[in-house]
Design a protein around this motif. Structure first.
Motif, PDB file in Angstrom:
ATOM      1  N   ALA A   1     -24.517-148.359  62.940  1.00 29.68           N
ATOM      2  CA  ALA A   1     -25.378-147.879  64.037  1.00 29.68           C
ATOM      3  C   ALA A   1     -24.666-146.810  64.864  1.00 29.68           C
ATOM      4  CB  ALA A   1     -25.777-149.059  64.921  1.00 29.68           C
ATOM      5  N   ASN A   2     -23.370-146.952  65.032  1.00 29.50           N
ATOM      6  CA  ASN A   2     -22.619-146.006  65.864  1.00 29.50           C
ATOM      7  C   ASN A   2     -22.230-144.789  65.024  1.00 29.50           C
ATOM      8  OD1 ASN A   2     -21.449-145.008  68.118  1.00 29.50           O
ATOM      9  ND2 ASN A   2     -19.532-146.131  67.859  1.00 29.50           N
ATOM     10  N   ARG A   3     -23.223-143.956  64.749  1.00 29.13           N
ATOM     11  CA  ARG A   3     -22.993-142.878  63.789  1.00 29.13           C
ATOM     12  C   ARG A   3     -23.304-141.516  64.402  1.00 29.13           C
ATOM     13  NH1 ARG A   3     -27.704-145.980  61.047  1.00 29.13           N
ATOM     14  NH2 ARG A   3     -29.533-145.045  61.978  1.00 29.13           N
ATOM     15  N   ASN A   4     -22.672-140.510  63.823  1.00 31.96           N
ATOM     16  CA  ASN A   4     -23.027-139.124  64.110  1.00 31.96           C
ATOM     17  C   ASN A   4     -23.763-138.615  62.891  1.00 31.96           C
ATOM     18  OD1 ASN A   4     -21.278-138.695  66.579  1.00 31.96           O
ATOM     19  ND2 ASN A   4     -19.775-139.435  65.078  1.00 31.96           N
ATOM     20  N   LEU A   5     -24.916-138.004  63.110  1.00 30.47           N
ATOM     21  CA  LEU A   5     -25.643-137.406  61.994  1.00 30.47           C
ATOM     22  C   LEU A   5     -25.566-135.894  62.126  1.00 30.47           C
ATOM     23  CD1 LEU A   5     -28.901-139.577  61.781  1.00 30.47           C
ATOM     24  CD2 LEU A   5     -26.750-139.865  60.541  1.00 30.47           C
TER      25      LEU A   5
END
Ligand SMILES: Cc1ncc(C[n+]2csc(CCOP(=O)(O)OP(=O)(O)O)c2C)c(N)n1
Length: 570
Positions: A396-400
């Motif tokens: 969930a703690n992502r950079n796209l």
């Protein structure tokens, strides 16, 4: 006269210009640069690295500059790229232009032809190139260190310009870099770039004009962009929406600012879902904070009903730039929201249909996973279904970070923790900048997962950076949106009933190629293939590559919008 002492003091007062500049860059707080060295910048790049400013090498100048841009985007600080002169500067022109438009703080340091005109004393410089003119023509502030005496000032000016937002270039002629600089005892003096301006409060009259419209509104919509996020306005905007009975929506760049709020509609425009479109169509007033209202936000003119539009922006020049505003409020988004809260006390809006039980039920029952007819084939997946599945499987703690193309249709299906974690690289409407940018974001945020979402066309343009991922230990998850085509062009050609052959590619398996570079890699031809990777995706351990074979028949909604817009124009 003591010759030895004299020599020692002489040595203290002189230093190679490149070394003095390295020290000044360090004094700016720069801890890493991104680049690709040429003969003219090899000494400088090596001196940077030796001084503790880590040099991260890319395999193409565009990608080096994009890395600096991604780093600046993710940190808010200065991103520095170091490349060579002439062909190297020309190679980097695409990303330089992109960086200047993206508004990040990027300093591009390039070599330049010797000021003497003859690099080697024998003949003209094969690499001669009017970099200053070309960069200036591309809209990039450029500064040249014409002599050792002016080099530090040129660096200070270039850094100050970059810190204002947008790219700036510093050109370092070969002979100037290597010549000694006389230090005059001020060796420690470092450039002092200008600080950010404090947030500007809006004019009370403008707030009153906006409040007067909002008092009459039954169905207001608040639209927030990246500017509102950067102003830290989220809490005030939610409070204002609750106060006046508004629904909340964002531009693409403001993605997921209001995630979890019951009145959240997600993105407006080309990346919106059907529930958002249905609700926004009913709005009787739109209040915009820190969003540019570009073609995609506006669905090429169709995303907002023809109702009064109030636009709040800290930059006067942004108001009405893409779309006309009926009321302009110049000022900081958070301060403007606070002022509106004061002007609109509780009870100002009595009739609030956008906050009815019926509206909340409609929104809470809406499921984006059922907003399309899945269209997988025996050997390909539906890109939207892929998005729905990845949403659950990726951390969930992502950079796209997105390259560009038809595959951007996946955007609504993948969430991020907030707007600062969602990076489009299409400021120059180009493909091929996602990979470099993602590497810069990955460097800036080593404790989060950075995911590069890229089409096969954009990937083929930049796949040399697979090697950078592993060499520089900048772990990425690469989601290759492989439709075996320049999908955007494929759909354009189809919409015009033209032959598509030149836009399609053979079905290449990229997973073994990525493996050869040191990635863990898999080919995805079904959602089952993806589910099997669940544990790996939940906690990627090193670089990961997914070659996702997509059903090329599915056009993103904005493709028909662009087509309709293009045919409308001619
Ligand atoms: C530098 C540059 N070259 C070409 C284009 C034109 N262009 C826009 S989208 C696109 C197709 C990209 O293909 P791909 O990366 O596979 O993504 P897809 O559209 O298939 O999803 C192309 C060629 C561009 N915008 N920028």
């Amino acid at each position: 006269m003591n010759v030895v002492t004299d020599r020692a003091s002489d040595a203290q007062r002189r230093a190679p210009t490149y070394q003095v500049l390295v020290d000044d860059i360090k004094a700016l707080g720069v801890e890493q640069v991104f680049g690709l060295m040429s003969d003219d910048t090899a000494v400088f790049a090596t001196a940077l690295d030796s001084s503790g400013i880590r040099f991260y090498g890319a395999r193409h100048e565009n990608n080096a500059i994009a890395m600096a841009e991604g780093f600046s985007y993710a940190t808010g600080g200065l991103g520095v790229a170091v490349i060579g002169r002439g062909p190297a500067t020309a190679n980097g022109l695409h990303a330089s232009t992109y960086a200047s438009r993206a508004g990040s703080r990027v300093l591009i340091i390039s070599g330049d032809a010797a000021t003497s005109g003859q690099a080697n004393g024998i003949g003209p410089d094969y690499k001669s190139f009017s970099a200053q003119s070309v960069l200036t023509a591309a809209g990039i502030h450029s500064f040249t260190a014409t002599s050792p005496a002016t080099a530090r000032g040129a660096l200070a000016d270039a850094a100050a310009a970059a810190l204002q937002g947008g790219a700036a270039a510093l050109l370092l002629p070969v002979n100037v870099q290597l010549a000694d600089m006389v230090l005059n005892g001020d060796a420690g003096a470092s450039p002092s770039p200008k600080r950010d301006r404090p947030p500007q409060a809006p004019q009370p009259q403008a707030i009153e004009a906006a409040a007067a419209l909002l008092r009459q509104s039954r169905k207001p919509v608040i639209l927030a962009g990246l500017g509102a996020h950067r102003a830290g306005a989220k809490a005030e905007l939610e409070q204002l929406a609750d106060r006046i009975g508004a629904l909340l929506v964002t531009s693409a760049r403001g993605k997921d600012m209001f995630r979890g709020h019951p009145a959240n509609l997600g993105i407006v425009g080309s990346f919106s879902h059907s529930a958002a479109r249905r609700m926004i169509d009913q709005a009787d007033c739109v209040l915009v904070f820190g969003a540019g209202l570009n073609l995609l936000t506006m669905s090429f003119g169709h995303s907002l009903p023809k109702v009064p539009l109030i636009q709040v922006d800290s930059d006067r020049g942004h108001i009405g730039r893409w779309h006309p505003a009926d009321v302009a409020v110049v000022g900081d988004a958070r301060l403007a929201a606070q002022a509106l809260l004061e002007a609109l006390p509780p009870g100002s809006n009595v009739d609030r249909p956008f906050r009815s039980d019926e509206t909340f039920r409609f929104l809470s029952e809406f499921d984006i996973a059922r907003d399309f007819e899945p269209a997988s084939t025996a050997r390909t997946v539906d890109p939207r279904g892929l998005g729905v599945a990845l949403e659950k499987l990726l951390p969930a703690n992502r950079n796209l970070v997105y390259d560009a193309g038809n595959f951007l249709g996946i955007v609504p299906y993948l969430s991020v923790p907030g707007p600062g974690h969602f990076k489009l690289t299409s400021d120059f409407a180009s493909i091929g900048l996602g990979f470099g940018t993602a590497l810069g974001v990955a460097k800036a945020r080593p404790d989060e997962t950075t995911v590069l979402v890229i089409g096969d066309g954009g990937f083929l343009m930049t796949m040399g950076e697979l090697e950078t991922v592993v060499r520089e230990d900048l772990p990425l998850v690469v989601v290759l949106m492989n439709d075996c085509a320049y999908g955007a062009e494929l759909h354009f050609l189809k919409m015009r009933d033209l032959p598509v052959a030149k836009s399609v590619f053979p079905d290449v398996d990229y997973a073994p190629i990525a493996e050869a570079f040191g990635f863990q890699a898999a080919t995805i031809r079904s959602l089952d293939d993806l589910q099997k990777l669940g544990p790996l995706l939940a906690k990627p351990d090193g670089p990961l590559f997914l070659d996702c074979k997509l059903n090329a028949a599915i056009a993103a909604p904005f493709m028909s919008e662009i087509h309709e817009f293009e045919t409308r124009k001619h």
